[in-house]
Scaffold this active site. Sequence first.
Site, mmCIF file in Angstrom:
data_model
loop_
_atom_site.group_PDB
_atom_site.id
_atom_site.type_symbol
_atom_site.label_atom_id
_atom_site.label_comp_id
_atom_site.label_asym_id
_atom_site.label_seq_id
_atom_site.Cartn_x
_atom_site.Cartn_y
_atom_site.Cartn_z
ATOM 1 N N ASP A 137 0.814 -1.217 0.000
ATOM 2 C CA ASP A 137 0.000 0.000 0.000
ATOM 3 C C ASP A 137 0.850 1.271 0.000
ATOM 4 O O ASP A 137 0.690 2.155 0.852
ATOM 5 C CB ASP A 137 -0.933 0.016 1.219
ATOM 6 C CG ASP A 137 -1.748 -1.254 1.337
ATOM 7 O OD1 ASP A 137 -2.228 -1.734 0.301
ATOM 8 O OD2 ASP A 137 -1.893 -1.777 2.450
ATOM 9 N N GLU B 16 -11.236 0.481 -3.355
ATOM 10 C CA GLU B 16 -10.365 0.823 -2.239
ATOM 11 C C GLU B 16 -9.241 1.741 -2.709
ATOM 12 O O GLU B 16 -9.080 2.018 -3.900
ATOM 13 C CB GLU B 16 -9.756 -0.448 -1.633
ATOM 14 C CG GLU B 16 -8.913 -1.231 -2.610
ATOM 15 C CD GLU B 16 -8.408 -2.546 -2.023
ATOM 16 O OE1 GLU B 16 -7.178 -2.735 -2.005
ATOM 17 O OE2 GLU B 16 -9.226 -3.377 -1.591
#
Length: 506
Positions: A14, A174
């Site tokens: 991420d 997301e």
Amino acid sequence: MKYSNPVVPGFFPDPSVCRVEDTYYLVCSSFNYFPGVPLFESKDLVNWSPIGHVLTRKSQLDLTDSPTNGGIYAPTIRYHQGRFYMVTTNVDHGGNFYVWTDNIYGEWSDPIWVDQDGIDPSFYFEGDTAYFMSNGTDDEGKSGICQCTLDIKTGKKLTPTKCIWQGAGGRYLEGPHLYKVADKYLLVASEGGTEYGHMLVCAKSDQIYGPYENDPDNPILTNRNLGGYQIQGCGHADLVSDLKGNWWFIHLAFRQLDRWQQQHVTGREVYLVPVTFIDGWPKVGHDGTTRAQFETDRIASDVSQSPVPNLTLANSQIGNQWLFLQNPDLANYDLSQLPEQVGLQGTTVTMDAAKDSPTFLGTQQRGIAFTLKTKVQLTAGEAGITAYMTDEQHYDLAVRKTATGFELFRRIRLGEARQEDHLISLPSDTDQLEVTLILTGSPDQYSFTAATQGQTYQLGTATTKYLSSEVAGNFTGVMLGIYAQKSADAASSWANFSQLVYQNQD
């Protein structure tokens, strides 16, 4: 120059990036490892140096009883009016929050909490206004990418939360980020799940709250159709420009164990792809895919991409390259003899524990091929090295004190299956044993070797794929480390680890 992906190999998922003048700063998720949110810097986008972690105190990062798939999820780093902000989610303790610092090499503030649900939060600043977004639910119950404005000093919402985009039609929307490119608002997010169907999508608008128009070429980046290609799972990207005005995406992906073996153990890693805007839409990578190598004139020809360095106690730091599980009890760690050795005091919290913090120090497995080696001195209890994916999936090579001396062994823990084998008794007329433990990795297997008292022992191999994310069912990667533990009736003692070396061999 030609550069290779990943630019930051190993379990650093991420990624988020920002540039301040000529320096880029990168943060990643850390889940239930402490300290939290690793922080890197770079001058050229391909060589990244670890400079520490953002969350270094329990007041910032409570990981009490956080499982391997808990703790800190996707962070975002931004720079605004001379101050750095990092916003993220502690999924077990409190939800969304941010911290700030005026010195990227110093301490960060205590958390400022945001009363907004969802995960993967992000900031966008325009003038004096701070926009907060996450993939959550707005004030009317509508789910998607939701946005509001905040008082940046207090975290208080200044406007109602509004759902501004519900994606391009894929599942698991997301990782949203908002930018302004050529007077248009560009909203980038991921769909498909952070697995083999992962993909990057985007939309743009004239207004910050929309409506947003989907890119006709969505997904703009994915390797989902590259069968037989080692790099998979591309998505969760952050956009950054360089000093020349070129655009880049920093994003996550993972490497399969080989082209056709669909498991990965090194976690989701950091990748770099060039971006070109055509008619206001981003054209990404190699025809919308990420490749192992890119040749580009955007990076100076005299830039050389450095390999992953070997780690020793002399050139690395506890709390930077070497991490704890959950919030550690530092009384169980003796750091006074660094860099020659580190002492670990075993407790009854073992590597099988789902709760509490075992006495453990681990570093990311950054290559599919590697060697981890250390010398251990032990008088009581158990000490060893481990390839650790979760408390239910790990391989250990260890030594322990017995009633007649010492014993070498290998432990395999895979779910409900727990086995200790290759037991080697080492009678001793002394109260201390010194043994060298060696763990090596390859695409197919981990191998276990020990040397002591002038003898070398092979303690077998274990299949690599059983520590993969696909088998373990989690989002992290294998950590390679040292540990100490003891049974309830064993005497308490310290194990001293010296000559600790991690060598990447990819």
